[in-house]
Design an enzyme around this catalytic site. Structure first.
Site, short mmCIF file in Angstrom:
data_model
loop_
_atom_site.label_atom_id
_atom_site.label_comp_id
_atom_site.label_asym_id
_atom_site.label_seq_id
_atom_site.Cartn_x
_atom_site.Cartn_y
_atom_site.Cartn_z
N GLY A 97 31.00 42.01 36.03
CA GLY A 97 30.83 41.03 36.99
C GLY A 97 31.73 41.23 38.53
CE LYS A 153 38.73 28.44 36.27
NZ LYS A 153 37.36 27.53 36.29
N GLY A 194 30.67 38.22 31.35
CA GLY A 194 31.02 37.26 30.16
C GLY A 194 31.20 38.26 28.76
NE ARG A 238 22.51 42.51 34.95
CZ ARG A 238 23.16 41.43 35.06
NH1 ARG A 238 22.38 40.46 35.35
NH2 ARG A 238 24.39 41.35 35.09
P1 AMP Z 1 36.86 36.33 38.45
O1 AMP Z 1 35.34 35.80 38.38
O2 AMP Z 1 37.30 35.58 37.47
O3 AMP Z 1 36.81 37.62 38.20
O4 AMP Z 1 37.17 35.90 39.74
C1 AMP Z 1 37.01 36.68 41.10
C2 AMP Z 1 37.22 35.86 42.11
O5 AMP Z 1 38.59 35.49 42.17
C3 AMP Z 1 36.69 36.31 43.37
O6 AMP Z 1 35.54 35.69 43.81
C4 AMP Z 1 37.97 36.55 44.23
O7 AMP Z 1 37.59 35.87 45.46
C5 AMP Z 1 38.74 35.38 43.46
N1 AMP Z 1 40.21 35.59 43.83
C6 AMP Z 1 40.62 36.77 43.66
N2 AMP Z 1 42.01 36.47 44.26
C7 AMP Z 1 42.41 35.25 44.63
C8 AMP Z 1 43.23 34.53 45.09
N3 AMP Z 1 44.46 34.97 45.17
N4 AMP Z 1 43.12 33.38 45.66
C9 AMP Z 1 41.80 32.68 45.38
N5 AMP Z 1 40.69 33.32 44.82
C10 AMP Z 1 40.92 34.71 44.49
#
Ligand code: AMP
Length: 397
Positions: free
Chosen positions: A353, A200, A376, A39
């Protein structure tokens, strides 16, 4: 979306001007040592341009969460040191943000010199976008430059409030983010494919809603895919699922169908018996994940389907790994997606991220058109929201 046509540092005369430059120096620091200075390095084109063109630069940033009070643990001292090494010139560090030390150092600053204010979050007024605090900050400078894309979705004093008091323009980093992402959303080279993953659905609802009638294909992977599978009546075992989003998931799939948008979810999965990197795992079809198992990655058949959908794309936007890619046994799907994007020749935009980290760890970073510097912020941008730190800048009419 309001105008993204913002004035940049090239549209103004910076010579002999004092510039308040908001940067994103929120770098990882362990035991006083910066473990990744990316950064800081990313701020160099803007800072070098300002300094080479005779500006006196008063840089500022937040770092960590000092909760609105002075805390030496969150001092920008290590950042001043590293920035000084990278610029090849002294970076004067102020002992405070809007106190006597900062103000006297700012007053004495000469053209071609740079100083760094202490952590703006040492004042609780920063995150409250307090008008008086903004005015004090702005009072040290003639012009405001925002180049902190990663915090531009926050309406804070140093990201938005100061722009009420000064001519306000963006630096090269923000300019690049809004040019590339703005153009992809407004005038995409087709086929336009968006890949969403991560844990999520609820984090990505806004993005799906904004993009569903703009894109040709939506690919859903990662933990969020299981909500879509369950919504269709599949047995998903113990996979992560948001039961309160099942109806929404069905509505989206219907909307995609009505719009003739391809909507792809995994057809097979690697499912583990425990949330552990070395758990036992099986490869199963999406409608038959046994109880006691959770889907942690897309399976090989899905890899092929996703790869085929990405091949030949004109524009690809990707946000979120399609599996628990931090774990070697469940990284193959994310790797396959990264490779497919790299091979596609498409304009490729990677959300910040986790997806940015995954792309870098997997070694595909230099094959992408653009890796956003804000997690974000890039999500909110893709949601079509107005980012306060960008909205506050002067329009280029
Ligand atoms: P995000 O911050 O929403 O991009 O989510 C990233 C996180 O989602 C990572 O730490 C992954 O470990 C988690 N992730 C991806 N696929 C899965 C899954 N099938 N079950 C649980 N966690 C997951």
């Amino acid at each position: 979306m309001k105008s993204l046509n913002k004035k940049t540092i090239k549209d103004i005369d910076v010579k002999d001007k004092k510039i308040l430059a908001r940067l994103d120096f929120n770098v990882p620091i362990v035991d006083g040592k910066i473990t990744d200075d990316k950064r800081i390095r990313e701020s160099l084109p803007t800072l070098n341009y300002l300094l080479d063109n005779g500006a006196a630069v008063i840089a500022c940033s937040h770092f960590g969460r000092p909760k609105g009070e002075f805390n030496p643990k969150f001092s920008l001292a290590p950042i001043a040191k590293r920035l000084s090494e990278l610029l090849g010139k002294t970076v004067i560090l102020a002992a405070d943000v809007i106190g006597d030390d900062a103000k006297s150092k700012a007053a004495a600053l000469k053209s071609g010199e740079i100083m760094l204010l202490e952590n703006v979050r040492f004042h609780k007024e920063e995150e409250k976008n307090d008008a008086d605090f903004s005015k004090e900050l702005a009072g040290m400078a003639d012009i405001y430059v925002n180049d902190a894309f990663g915090t531009s979705h926050r309406a804070h004093a140093s990201t938005a409030g100061v722009a009420d008091h000064l001519p306000a323009v963006c630096g090269f980093l923000i300019q690049k983010e809004i040019d590339i992402m703005g153009n992809a959303l407004e005038n995409p080279k087709r086929p336009f494919v968006v890949i969403l993953g991560g844990a999520k659905v609820s984090d990505k609802i806004g993005v799906i809603e904004n993009l569903i009638d703009k894109v040709d294909t939506i690919i859903i992977g990662g933990g969020m895919a299981y909500t879509f599978m369950k919504a269709q009546g599949y047995s998903i075992g113990d996979s992560i699922c948001e039961d309160d989003k099942l109806e929404f998931a069905l509505e989206l799939m219907k909307k995609a169908k009505d719009n003739n948008t391809n909507f792809l979810i995994p057809v097979d999965n690697k499912a583990g018996d425990e949330y552990k990197p070395d758990c036992n795992f099986i490869t199963v079809k999406s409608n038959s994940i046994p109880d006691g198992y959770s889907g942690y990655d897309i399976g090989p058949e899905t890899e092929e389907k996703f790869t085929a959908a990405i091949k030949g794309a004109g524009t690809v936007i990707w946000n979120g790994p399609v599996g628990v890619s931090e774990w070697e046994n469940f990284a193959a799907g994310t790797k396959a997606v990264a490779k497919a994007i790299a091979d596609s020749g498409a304009i490729s935009i990677i959300g910040g991220g986790d997806s940015a980290a995954a792309i870098e760890n997997l070694g595909f970073a230099d094959k992408m058109t653009h890796i956003s510097t804000g997690g974000g912020a890039s999500l909110e941008f893709l949601e079509g929201l107005e980012l306060p730190g960008i909205a506050a800048l002067d329009d280029d009419n």
